[in-house]
Scaffold this active site. Structure first.
Site, PDB file in Angstrom:
ATOM      1  N   HIS A  51       0.834  -1.176  -0.067  1.00  0.00           N
ATOM      2  CA  HIS A  51      -0.034  -0.134   0.112  1.00  0.00           C
ATOM      3  C   HIS A  51       0.812   1.041   0.098  1.00  0.00           C
ATOM      4  O   HIS A  51       1.620   1.285   0.735  1.00  0.00           O
ATOM      5  CB  HIS A  51      -0.838  -0.237   1.284  1.00  0.00           C
ATOM      6  N   GLU A  78       0.248  -1.025  -4.890  1.00  0.00           N
ATOM      7  CA  GLU A  78      -1.082  -0.122  -4.836  1.00  0.00           C
ATOM      8  C   GLU A  78      -0.464   1.345  -4.550  1.00  0.00           C
ATOM      9  O   GLU A  78      -0.178   1.576  -3.710  1.00  0.00           O
ATOM     10  CB  GLU A  78      -2.121  -0.564  -3.983  1.00  0.00           C
ATOM     11  N   ASP A  80      -1.508   5.789  -5.826  1.00  0.00           N
ATOM     12  CA  ASP A  80      -2.399   6.769  -5.971  1.00  0.00           C
ATOM     13  C   ASP A  80      -1.698   7.565  -7.201  1.00  0.00           C
ATOM     14  O   ASP A  80      -0.443   7.786  -6.992  1.00  0.00           O
ATOM     15  CB  ASP A  80      -2.798   7.517  -4.816  1.00  0.00           C
ATOM     16  N   HIS A  93      -0.459  10.403  -2.957  1.00  0.00           N
ATOM     17  CA  HIS A  93      -1.996  10.289  -2.589  1.00  0.00           C
ATOM     18  C   HIS A  93      -2.935  11.665  -2.454  1.00  0.00           C
ATOM     19  O   HIS A  93      -3.986  11.875  -2.860  1.00  0.00           O
ATOM     20  CB  HIS A  93      -2.131   9.537  -1.471  1.00  0.00           C
TER      21      HIS A  93
END
Length: 306
Positions: A51, A78, A80, A93
């Site tokens: 993450h 993962e 953003d 993010h």
């Protein structure tokens, strides 16, 4: 009073008959769509994704984090993404850089060169409260292009963060698609967003070529169909659900819900899972993907039990 009760019972009976008839009619005429499995999902599962690169171990979304999580054999990351003022896609993010760097301001109001000057290890603290990565050469913002080129063997789960109604959000789907095509990364990326409209915009360019996730609206629709007994009416429009274990008190880690989605070739992933026992429980229930801040914990689990 008896007449009133009788009237209520009659109404309930009629309504039940209508619902029952509707269920039978739709059950007989509907045909469940089974998804074609994209190349992204053809590796051995379960997938462990770090993450934000593994944000518990190193500053999120920096080379430090991606390098560290790679040491623990994660299947991928993962991440953003956001668009800069000069229309570069960066791995980020927040809409603002304040929380994660020594700077301040909106990502969309800054150029890539300006963002590269910032220290994204400035605020990170380890378990002892120290700031070991402050001023580190690798505590810099990365572009999506740099990430895909630097880690060619890793899968990348891309979450579009810019809101669809913003200028940068309106540009992101087309800029993202062009970059993926330019790098030939179609088979190792998954594109998703909380905003269903962003996924739909991206699909206008990608068609059935690139793996896509489900937005909040689609997850809600699927769960409602499952819980009300009308799951035969649900037609998936995504290759995977990336979901929390529960939302607003509704358990999304239900084994039957996982099986419902699996039967349509929809892979089920859960975020953010940082407890080893919970990771194991979800995998045993059929979870395809585990997104975690602690790739070291997931690594120990996989070595011990899988």
């Amino acid at each position: 009073m008896r007449k009133c009760i009788k009237g209520i019972l009659t109404t309930i009976g009629v309504a039940g008959g209508i619902v029952g008839g509707l269920w039978i009619g739709t059950k007989l005429t509907s045909e469940t769509k089974v998804q074609h499995i994209k190349p992204y999902f053809k590796r051995r599962s379960p997938y462990i994704l770090a993450h934000r690169g593994g944000m518990a171990l190193a500053p999120e979304h920096t080379k430090l984090a991606f390098d560290k999580s790679s040491e623990f054999n994660v299947e991928g990351f993962e991440i953003d993404i956001r668009l800069t003022k000069d229309e570069e896609i960066v791995v980020m993010h927040d809409a603002y850089v304040d929380r994660t760097s020594n700077g301040a301001g909106r990502v969309s109001s800054m150029t890539l060169a300006e963002l590269k000057e910032l220290d994204f290890g400035h605020h990170f603290r380890d378990v002892e409260g120290n700031t070991p990565f402050r001023g580190h050469d690798d505590a810099k913002i990365l572009t999506l292009k740099e990430l895909l080129e630097n880690y060619p063997d890793k899968l990348v789960n891309i979450d579009i963060k810019d809101k669809p109604e913003t200028y940068e959000g309106s540009l992101m789907p087309t800029v993202l698609y062009r970059l993926i095509k330019e790098l030939g990364a179609e088979d190792r990326v998954l594109v998703t967003s909380f905003h269903d409209s962003q996924i739909n915009r991206f699909r206008l360019y990608s068609g059935d070529e690139i793996a896509l996730g489900a937005g909040e609206e689609q997850v809600t629709k699927a769960y409602f169909s499952f819980k009300t007994g009308f799951k035969h009416l649900y037609q998936p429009n995504a290759d995977t659900f990336q979901i929390p274990v529960n939302i607003k008190g509704y358990p999304l880690d239900n084994e039957k819900f996982i099986a419902f989605l699996q039967n349509m070739n929809v892979a089920v992933g859960y975020w953010v899972i940082n407890d080893m026992d919970k990771m194991d429980e979800l995998i045993q229930k059929g979870a395809h993907t585990i997104v975690t801040d602690f790739p070291d914990i997931s690594h120990h689990l996989m070595k011990q039990r899988y």
